[in-house]
Design a protein around this motif. Structure first.
Motif, PDB file in Angstrom:
ATOM      1  N   THR A 165      -4.614   6.095   6.480  1.00 46.38           N
ATOM      2  CA  THR A 165      -5.585   5.339   7.020  1.00 46.38           C
ATOM      3  C   THR A 165      -5.334   5.784   8.667  1.00 46.38           C
ATOM      4  O   THR A 165      -6.551   5.838   9.197  1.00 46.38           O
ATOM      5  N   LEU A 185      -0.884   3.894   4.339  1.00 50.74           N
ATOM      6  CA  LEU A 185      -0.971   3.605   5.741  1.00 50.74           C
ATOM      7  C   LEU A 185      -1.094   4.709   6.634  1.00 50.74           C
ATOM      8  O   LEU A 185      -1.932   4.681   7.514  1.00 50.74           O
ATOM      9  N   TYR A 245       0.763  -1.352   0.089  1.00 45.67           N
ATOM     10  CA  TYR A 245      -0.090   0.036  -0.094  1.00 45.67           C
ATOM     11  C   TYR A 245       0.789   1.395   0.063  1.00 45.67           C
ATOM     12  O   TYR A 245       0.326   2.390  -0.413  1.00 45.67           O
ATOM     13  N   ARG A 286      -4.782   4.169  -0.677  1.00 43.80           N
ATOM     14  CA  ARG A 286      -3.946   4.057  -1.945  1.00 43.80           C
ATOM     15  C   ARG A 286      -4.442   4.166  -3.124  1.00 43.80           C
ATOM     16  O   ARG A 286      -3.763   5.349  -4.162  1.00 43.80           O
ATOM     17  N   CYS A 339      -6.997   0.953   3.965  1.00 45.26           N
ATOM     18  CA  CYS A 339      -5.568   1.339   3.137  1.00 45.26           C
ATOM     19  C   CYS A 339      -5.858   1.299   1.601  1.00 45.26           C
ATOM     20  O   CYS A 339      -5.241   2.066   1.113  1.00 45.26           O
TER      21      CYS A 339
END
Length: 950
Positions: free
Chosen positions: A620, A617, A612, A642, A638
């Motif tokens: 998120t 990350l 990802y 992305r 995630c």
């Protein structure tokens, strides 16, 4: 152009976003350029620039980081980058913790695999092994922190056993001892028989388990006519060997006449007194309680009140010792329990065994049952008034720690954690700070041959103090080490050079904010406040931002034993399923458990975990950062972020494609002619900047992430870019230039706005976009991370433009709904008939044709009656001019009505059947109700279409 390459900026930007291609090189560039060093003031020449200091909670050198660290790092780095761009002298201080118990366990387990114990090696060689592991684990951790994009000042990196921090630990211990606030005594402590050390209350987990309550007859030494014995209930019959009394409530009429008499302790034969104490609950059990001060904390307090002996019957490895009858000596505590119960039954002293639910104290590291154990330990006096020569004479360190929160010097976010902090401090006991380990800060105390204790900063000082006191002979250093949290509590000032009064200490203490999980408010937060106030007179930080814990999708805490942990680097780089299985089952001794974890992993991740990238990350984690709540981590989030990064990347390529050739068009400001649409997106951008600024102040990273996501995806990409295409293609030169300026300026601002959350992609894109947005010197273009953070400009908020574009968007949405209703393909262009404000519709005409794919827009004073559906938006009516085969469409609609009526009849049949409604699962019944509502709603629309057609 400032671009020195012959290739265009667009060509320099890869066609797709690949995180792995940019993350490593970018971080190396940041670090090499020294962008994260504190002491630098960006955007200002003021030497008195405000400071922003954030201490990284030091991860334990016990392996690698977990998802909780990734969450914590995202929040901390977001704050650090934000304040650095706001012009603050920013010190983001990283470090690692030696983590005494946890790290020693890791190394001992490694030695176990080689059939070696630490005692085989000896203390010196064992500590060398731990230092080797520290280098390995510490390097892995700092590498992970870099992978997460944390903009730490690595020149300030510390380890809690570095020489300068160790000096601060010794200084603190000596001062507290000399002030009478550290003492050594034989006290009851939590004892882990597996580790062979005292542990704190906070390292003990009370687990509800099913056990037994044994009722034992204690014979009266002098029986009465109606009473020969007292019945005592216990959940730990082995401890009766150390009983020194039985007690009853002083107001219990059943036993008042026995107070002061004695019973004979079964199996032991010792006479013990019957005492009275308010601690006894008359209504529970028989109302008679055994007293074992050496093996129960409540009994210890009773023993102190009544001056009772303390008879310890356990060795430090939890075997029966010489204070018990010879028969039981050397037995493990649980083996002794079985034997004692059998012997009580044999002599008729066991009255009953009853099932009983109880809370069992277990060590959080070893899961072994913790024993209250009477041992010699070192303690910090938490409630004793400080002496006259201290910074807070007459006040205990606990009182001072409560005061600084009460008077607002320290603020908790969310505020409700203040109550948790206060409650713990108001009920605090003296802190046992000694641990019977080999790894850690060895206690700076030496023992003379006559047993006298000498506390000193080092061995030379100890010898000098001994000589001055006339003590001769060898000095033996205390073998114990300090509780890890003792040294961790000093980090806010020892890592700044204390006890020396350094410039760093004057400048960077207190820090601005501590970011931490609620689970270490007691372990660490409160103790930092106590120690910092007592040793320096200053609070360690102004704000404590308390976040939740990262759990799995089902809300369960991530742990190795559950096999639901995820290494954040695996989310960044991706990992195949078999490698993930190996990681999750590594080191598990239970084959059945390992097999279960392997099966679950293969089921949850049949294709492994995709790569990802760090930014996805971090985005998120930021989006999850709702104040104080635990996080049920879902990989789909995630994936969504992305996709967001891909959207931003592609949008940048579009903008460069349509603006790069015009650079440097910023010189032609007078030629620009901003459209309503340009004014709208600029206005929306200002509202976004205001939202982000407000939420940074409130630590609402979830709101920041969601606001940026909505603006970029929904407003800028999905609407403005599409409208900009129309303006570039159809506008006059001034309008086209205004659109190009708006495209690049808004994008450049958004990149700076999003940088604290997603640093890598924003840096990569900004390096290209900034060259188009304005003429820049090489120094100015060094990095987005040292550019000014966007400031709101309320004068650009244009409510009129916002209202007009909102109506335009509503019209486009309405036409798209008509297209869907009439089954038109995306490529099929038809005329639009519109009735309403002619000026507005004329202005909207090019956008409606492009965004709603119309062949033309015809304005009518009254829409013709064609039988086609009509959408109403405010005072505007919209209708598609589509040639319809009335006969064929009528047949189609009638057929659809028949189908829907059949589905409605089936659903009604089920829902009118009591057997279905009462016996089917609630979710199934609810699903059927939803189907009925959907069919009914669709039928109504189809009938309306048929009516219009007729």
């Amino acid at each position: 152009m400032t671009n020195s390459s012959n290739t265009s900026l667009l060509d320099q930007l890869a066609k797709s976003f690949e995180p792995k291609d940019i993350e490593g090189p970018r971080y190396a560039q940041w670090e090499q350029a020294g962008l994260f060093r504190s002491g630098q003031h960006v955007h200002t020449t003021n030497d008195n620039a405000p400071t922003f200091v954030i201490q990284c909670p030091p991860p334990n050198v016990t392996g690698t980081l977990h998802m909780g660290h990734a969450f914590n790092q995202t929040i901390m780095d977001g704050l650090a980058r934000y304040h650095r761009m706001k012009g603050y002298d920013t010190a983001f201080i990283p470090g690692t913790d030696h983590a005494g118990i946890a790290t020693q366990i890791v190394v001992e387990r490694q030695l176990d695999e080689e059939n070696i114990s630490r005692h085989d090696l000896g203390r010196e060689k064992f500590v060398e092994k731990v230092w080797e592991w520290k280098e390995q684990s510490g390097n892995a951790i700092t590498k992970q922190i870099r992978r997460l994009g944390a903009s730490c000042d690595w020149e300030r990196e510390y380890f809690t056993m570095d020489e300068n921090l160790t000096r601060g630990v010794a200084e603190t211990f000596v001062r507290l001892y000399e002030q009478g606030l550290i003492y050594r005594g034989k006290r009851l402590v939590n004892w882990d028989p597996v580790l062979g050390t005292a542990v704190s209350d906070l390292e003990v987990e009370s687990v509800e388990e099913q056990g037994h309550l044994w009722e034992i007859r204690y014979p009266l030494t002098q029986p009465t006519n109606d009473l020969t014995h007292l019945v005592v209930a216990t959940t730990r019959p082995e401890t009766m060997l150390g009983d020194v009394a039985v007690m009853v409530h002083p107001d219990d009429e059943r036993y008042q006449h026995l107070i002061g008499q004695t019973v004979t302790l079964p199996l032991v034969g010792r006479e013990i007194p019957i005492i009275a104490d308010d601690y006894v609950d008359k209504s529970f059990g028989t109302g008679v309680v055994k007293v074992t001060p050496a093996h129960d904390f409540n009994d210890y307090a009773v023993g102190e009140r009544h001056g009772l002996d303390k008879i310890s019957i356990l060795t430090l490895d939890a075997k029966i010792n010489e204070n018990a009858p010879e028969k039981y000596q050397g037995l493990d505590r649980f083996e002794a329990r079985k034997q004692i119960v059998a012997d009580l039954e044999a002599i008729g002293a066991l009255q009953a065994i009853k099932p009983h639910t109880l809370m069992v104290p277990r060590g959080d590291r070893t899961n072994t049952v913790i024993e209250p154990m009477l041992t010699d330990q070192w303690f910090v006096a938490m409630s004793k008034p400080a002496p006259a020569d201290s910074l807070h004479p007459g006040k205990s360190i606990t009182e001072v720690a409560l005061e600084v929160v009460a008077n607002g010097q320290i603020k908790f976010v969310p505020e409700n954690w203040t109550n948790t902090y206060n409650q713990w401090l108001n009920n605090i006991q003296d802190w046992c700070i000694s641990r019977q380990l080999w790894w850690g800060h060895q206690i700076p105390a030496w023992y003379a041959e006559n047993g006298e204790i000498i506390v000193a900063r080092d061995e030379n000082e100890a010898k000098q103090k001994a000589a001055a006191a006339g003590i001769q002979g060898e000095l033996r250093r205390d073998e114990d080490v300090l509780d890890t949290w003792f040294s961790s509590a000093l980090v806010p000032f020892t890592d700044l050079g204390w006890p020396e009064q350094t410039p760093d200490l004057a400048k960077y203490l207190p820090s601005s904010v501590l970011v931490t999980g609620f689970d270490i408010i007691f372990f660490w937060v409160a103790r930092m406040v106590m120690m910092s106030m007592h040793m320096t007179g200053q609070v360690p930080f102004h704000t404590v931002y308390v976040h939740g814990l990262v759990c799995d999708m089902e809300g369960k805490k991530m742990s190795k034993s559950r096999g639901n942990t995820i290494d954040p680097v695996d989310l960044i780089d991706g990992i195949d399923v078999e490698s993930l299985v190996k990681k999750r089952t590594f080191g598990l001794m239970n084959p059945k458990q390992a097999d279960s974890i392997a099966k679950r992993t293969r089921k949850d991740f049949p294709d492994g975990v995709p790569a990802y990238g760090t930014d996805a990350l971090r985005f998120t984690m930021a989006a999850y950062a709702t104040l104080g709540r635990n996080i049920n981590f879902d990989l789909k989030r995630c994936e969504g972020y992305r996709n967001f990064n891909n959207k931003l990347w592609n949008a940048t390529r579009f903008v460069l494609m349509n603006t790069e050739a015009q650079e440097p068009f910023m010189q032609f400001c007078a030629l620009t002619e901003y459209s309503t649409v340009d004014k709208w997106i600029r206005s929306q951008l200002q509202r976004l900047i205001q939202t982000v600024e407000r939420n940074f102040a409130e630590y609402r990273f979830d709101n920041i992430a969601n606001a940026i996501y909505h603006f970029v995806w929904d407003e800028y990409c999905d609407w403005y870019l599409e409208m900009a295409k129309v303006q570039i293609q159809q506008g006059n030169p001034a309008q086209k230039l205004a659109t190009q300026r708006t495209l690049i300026e808004v994008l450049e601002t958004v990149l700076r706005l999003a940088h604290p959350i997603i640093p890598y992609i924003t840096e990569e894109l900004w390096q290209k976009v900034s060259l188009v947005a304005a003429k820049r010197t090489a120094e100015e273009n060094l990095s987005i991370s040292v550019q000014p953070y966007p400031e709101p400009n309320p004068s650009l908020i244009d409510e009129k433009a916002e209202k007009q574009v909102a109506e335009l968007k509503a019209q486009v949405d309405a036409i798209r709904a008509l297209r869907s209703e009439m089954g038109l393909s995306p490529s099929e262009r038809v005329p639009l008939f519109a009735q309403g404000d002619a000026t507005m519709l004329e202005q909207n005409r090019p956008y409606l044709m492009a965004l709603a794919k119309m062949s033309e827009v015809e304005l009518h004073e009254q829409l013709p009656d064609l039988g086609a559906p009509v959408q109403v938006v405010g005072t505007t009516q919209l209708m598609l001019h589509v040639e319809i085969d009335v006969e064929a469409e009528t047949a189609r609609l009638n057929k659809e009505i028949e189908r829907l009526n059949n589905e409605i009849a089936k659903a009604n049949g089920k829902l009118s059947n009591p057997n279905f409604v009462e016996r089917a699962p609630a979710a199934v019944v609810e699903q059927e109700r939803e189907r009925l509502a959907s069919f009914t709603q669709t039928l109504s629309k189809v009938q309306e279409q048929l009516a219009r057609l007729k």
